[in-house]
Design an enzyme around this catalytic site. Structure first.
Site, PDB file in Angstrom:
ATOM      1  CB  CYS A 104      60.708 -37.354 -87.272  1.00 50.12           C
ATOM      2  SG  CYS A 104      60.758 -38.116 -85.626  1.00 50.12           S
ATOM      3  CD  GLU A 111      59.608 -32.783 -76.096  1.00 52.07           C
ATOM      4  OE1 GLU A 111      60.720 -32.262 -75.886  1.00 52.07           O
ATOM      5  OE2 GLU A 111      59.285 -33.294 -77.178  1.00 52.07           O
ATOM      6  CD  GLU A 151      60.664 -36.299 -79.166  1.00 55.86           C
ATOM      7  OE1 GLU A 151      61.365 -35.955 -80.122  1.00 55.86           O
ATOM      8  OE2 GLU A 151      59.714 -35.636 -78.731  1.00 55.86           O
ATOM      9  CB  THR A 165      56.047 -33.184 -78.571  1.00 52.21           C
ATOM     10  OG1 THR A 165      56.805 -34.185 -77.911  1.00 52.21           O
ATOM     11  CG2 THR A 165      56.800 -32.717 -79.800  1.00 52.21           C
ATOM     12  CG  HIS A 185      53.415 -40.565 -81.692  1.00 53.62           C
ATOM     13  ND1 HIS A 185      53.553 -39.546 -82.618  1.00 53.62           N
ATOM     14  CD2 HIS A 185      54.172 -40.190 -80.631  1.00 53.62           C
ATOM     15  CE1 HIS A 185      54.340 -38.603 -82.129  1.00 53.62           C
ATOM     16  NE2 HIS A 185      54.736 -38.983 -80.928  1.00 53.62           N
ATOM     17  CE1 TYR A 222      57.835 -40.817 -81.785  1.00 51.55           C
ATOM     18  CE2 TYR A 222      60.178 -40.664 -81.333  1.00 51.55           C
ATOM     19  CZ  TYR A 222      58.870 -40.362 -81.009  1.00 51.55           C
ATOM     20  OH  TYR A 222      58.612 -39.581 -79.911  1.00 51.55           O
ATOM     21  CB  CYS A 239      53.952 -36.397 -85.760  1.00 53.37           C
ATOM     22  SG  CYS A 239      55.457 -35.730 -86.426  1.00 53.37           S
ATOM     23  CB  CYS A 262      61.126 -32.912 -82.293  1.00 51.70           C
ATOM     24  SG  CYS A 262      59.360 -33.024 -81.965  1.00 51.70           S
TER      25      CYS A 262
HETATM   26 FE1  SF4 Z   1      58.646 -34.861 -83.025  1.00 55.17          FE
HETATM   27 FE2  SF4 Z   1      59.207 -37.063 -84.376  1.00 55.17          FE
HETATM   28 FE3  SF4 Z   1      57.352 -37.083 -82.402  1.00 55.17          FE
HETATM   29 FE4  SF4 Z   1      56.946 -35.876 -84.773  1.00 55.17          FE
HETATM   30  S1  SF4 Z   1      57.212 -38.066 -84.380  1.00 55.17           S
HETATM   31  S2  SF4 Z   1      56.415 -35.085 -82.788  1.00 55.17           S
HETATM   32  S3  SF4 Z   1      58.943 -35.002 -85.211  1.00 55.17           S
HETATM   33  S4  SF4 Z   1      59.561 -36.748 -82.204  1.00 55.17           S
HETATM   34 FE    FE Z   2      56.766 -37.973 -79.622  1.00 52.23          FE
END
Ligand code: SF4
Ligand code: FE
Length: 485
Positions: A299, A258, A447, A192, A293, A297, A105, A101
């Site tokens: 990511c 976190e 997560e 985060t 958000h 994800y 974001c 992570c």
């Molecule tokens: Fe982390 Fe993914 Fe959330 Fe971005 S979207 S803060 S990389 S978990």
């Molecule tokens: Fe998150």
């Protein structure tokens, strides 16, 4: 002219912050160099580093709609569906380069959601939130800042509303109003990248009713504002990072974090207040932020890329890569991972323009995407562990491999092929362990489950957003129950 910070400048900017951080019951005096926190700082620094690489410029940067300057995409307000698609691609790209992570974001999603809601509140009440917000946005863009988008309150008893909690601070609230601003108390949980952030943007966590007006607040503050305390969350295998740079840490470069962020009578000047008691706009803010958000994800698709690469590598090291079931498992991992990519691209491509001018992704598809994220990475991780074999959890430490007494045995008996060093096999296994069970499993699995809202939150939205009447109408027409569709 906006400043696109590089990774080093970002690190130096964090050193200037006076954050009040606790971990393992002790105050962390040097946050940036702390061995447990540092990998997470490296991951955020990657969002700066890659913005300077010509090959990633189109994905990692954008043109500010406020100034026309080139800015980091993490501070950008989406101006069209192309921007939204690039946002999804940026998430995958960074996940695929860091396998964790990268934390930035939430701030981007908070900025975009607030650009819509401040405009909507002004349209109804004639307030001046949007102007204030845009001034703040310009400050964030021009200084290329990291913002922690803080939504999740501790929430106490889930059956009670904010006002009815036995402790009034279990949701963030106004405790005092002054001529110059407001004083707030409460906390935000699971934040985060909190201690890698320059700013913290607070939003309400649920729909508020009139009785909860004091909880219907949104504002921004510097992360080191007086009265804010950070308490770091633990991660599985976190203290391996205290063992120096042994490969037992799995990911030698990056990580995430976190924290619980406590606000103890913190002053917020009016110019940083973006919602104040307009409880009737809390639903919109929460839902828009959540949809953004949930798209973010993307990511996890990138982390999946790395895990698939690791699974293929260990299969080759083990001499198992030609076995048909292994080949099929790798295909399955790719199919699942690309299915996830479809969702984050689709909700972006189907985005629409809000009255503020900001592009919002498709809420239904964003929720479907995140729901898939709560499931498919677990299956991808299961397949990676299947291919890796039991050694992924029984492997001795690096110290055993280098031990003058037993190193020769570890080397001899865990060697699979003459041309594959045992160390390489152990390293790739540690990476798989890291992503599926260690510190990165926080980001890749749990997560994926609970970040941006737990699975049930998406199911409620899916139930609300599907056009059920239309589906029934056509079904009834086609089988002859109704004469018209
Ligand atoms: Fe982390 Fe993914 Fe959330 Fe971005 S979207 S803060 S990389 S978990
Ligand atoms: Fe998150």
């Amino acid at each position: 002219m906006a400043k696109l910070m590089n990774a080093k400048e970002y690190e130096e900017s964090l050193r200037k912050l006076k954050l009040n951080v606790y971990m393992f019951g002790r105050k962390v005096e040097n946050v940036v160099d702390d061995p447990i926190i540092r990998p997470s700082m490296n991951a955020v620094a990657a969002t700066y580093e890659f913005a300077h690489k010509p090959e990633y410029e189109d994905i990692m940067t954008a043109k500010s709609h406020l100034t026309g300057n080139r800015i980091n995409r993490f501070t950008h307000i989406h101006q069209n569906t192309g921007d939204l698609v690039k946002k999804s691609k940026m998430g995958r790209l960074l996940g695929s380069l860091t396998a964790c992570c990268f934390q930035r974001c939430v701030g981007m999603d908070a900025l975009n959601a607030l650009s819509i809601t401040t405009h909507a509140i002004d349209a109804k009440y004639g307030t001046g939130y949007n102007k204030r917000f845009l001034e703040y946005l310009a400050y964030v863009q021009e200084n290329d800042l990291v913002c922690d988008g803080a939504m999740t309150d501790p929430k106490g008893d889930r059956s009670a509303s904010p006002k009815k909690q036995f402790d009034p601070d279990l949701f963030m609230r106004v405790v005092e109003e002054t001529r110059d601003g407001i004083v707030v108390s409460g906390a935000k949980a699971h934040q985060t990248g909190a201690v890698n952030s320059h700013e913290i943007i607070v939003m309400p966590t649920i729909t508020m009713r009139e009785e909860d007006r004091d909880y219907a607040i949104s504002f921004a503050l510097p992360s080191d504002a007086q009265g804010i305390t950070y308490i770091m969350g633990r991660q599985s295998c976190d203290t391996r990072k205290l063992e120096g740079m042994t490969f037992d840490r799995g990911n030698m470069h990056y990580g995430g974090h976190e924290a619980l962020v406590v606000f103890d009578r913190v002053f917020v000047p009016w110019e940083r207040v973006f919602m104040y008691r307009e409880y009737d706009f809390t639903t919109q803010l929460v839902e828009n932020f959540a949809a953004y958000h949930r798209q973010s994800y993307a990511c996890k698709v990138g982390v999946g890329d790395v895990l698939i690469g690791a699974a293929q590598t260990i299969a080759e090291y083990n001499g198992a890569e030609k076995a048909s079931h292994v080949k099929d498992k790798i295909i399955e991992m790719n199919q699942l991972n690309e299915t996830l990519f479809c969702g984050c691209i689709a909700c972006a491509a189907e985005g629409h323009k809000e009255p503020s001018g900001t592009y919002q992704n498709d809420l239904l598809l964003a929720n479907v995407h995140k729901q898939n994220i709560t499931r498919l990475p677990y299956e991808i991780a299961r397949l990676a562990q299947d291919i890796a074999g039991g050694l992924v959890v029984t492997c001795p430490s690096e110290a055993d491999l280098t031990s003058p007494e037993v190193g020769k045995w570890v080397d001899k008996y865990f060697k699979t092929k003459a041309d594959v060093p045992t160390e390489h096999r152990m390293r790739i296994l540690r990476l798989i362990e890291n992503i599926t069970m260690g510190t990165a499993a926080v980001g890749y699995l749990t997560e994926s489950m609970h970040g941006a809202g737990s699975p049930q939150a998406q199911r409620i939205m899916i139930a609300r957003l599907v056009n059920m009447k239309q589906k029934q109408k056509v079904a009834k027409f086609l089988c002859g129950i109704d004469k018209e569709r």
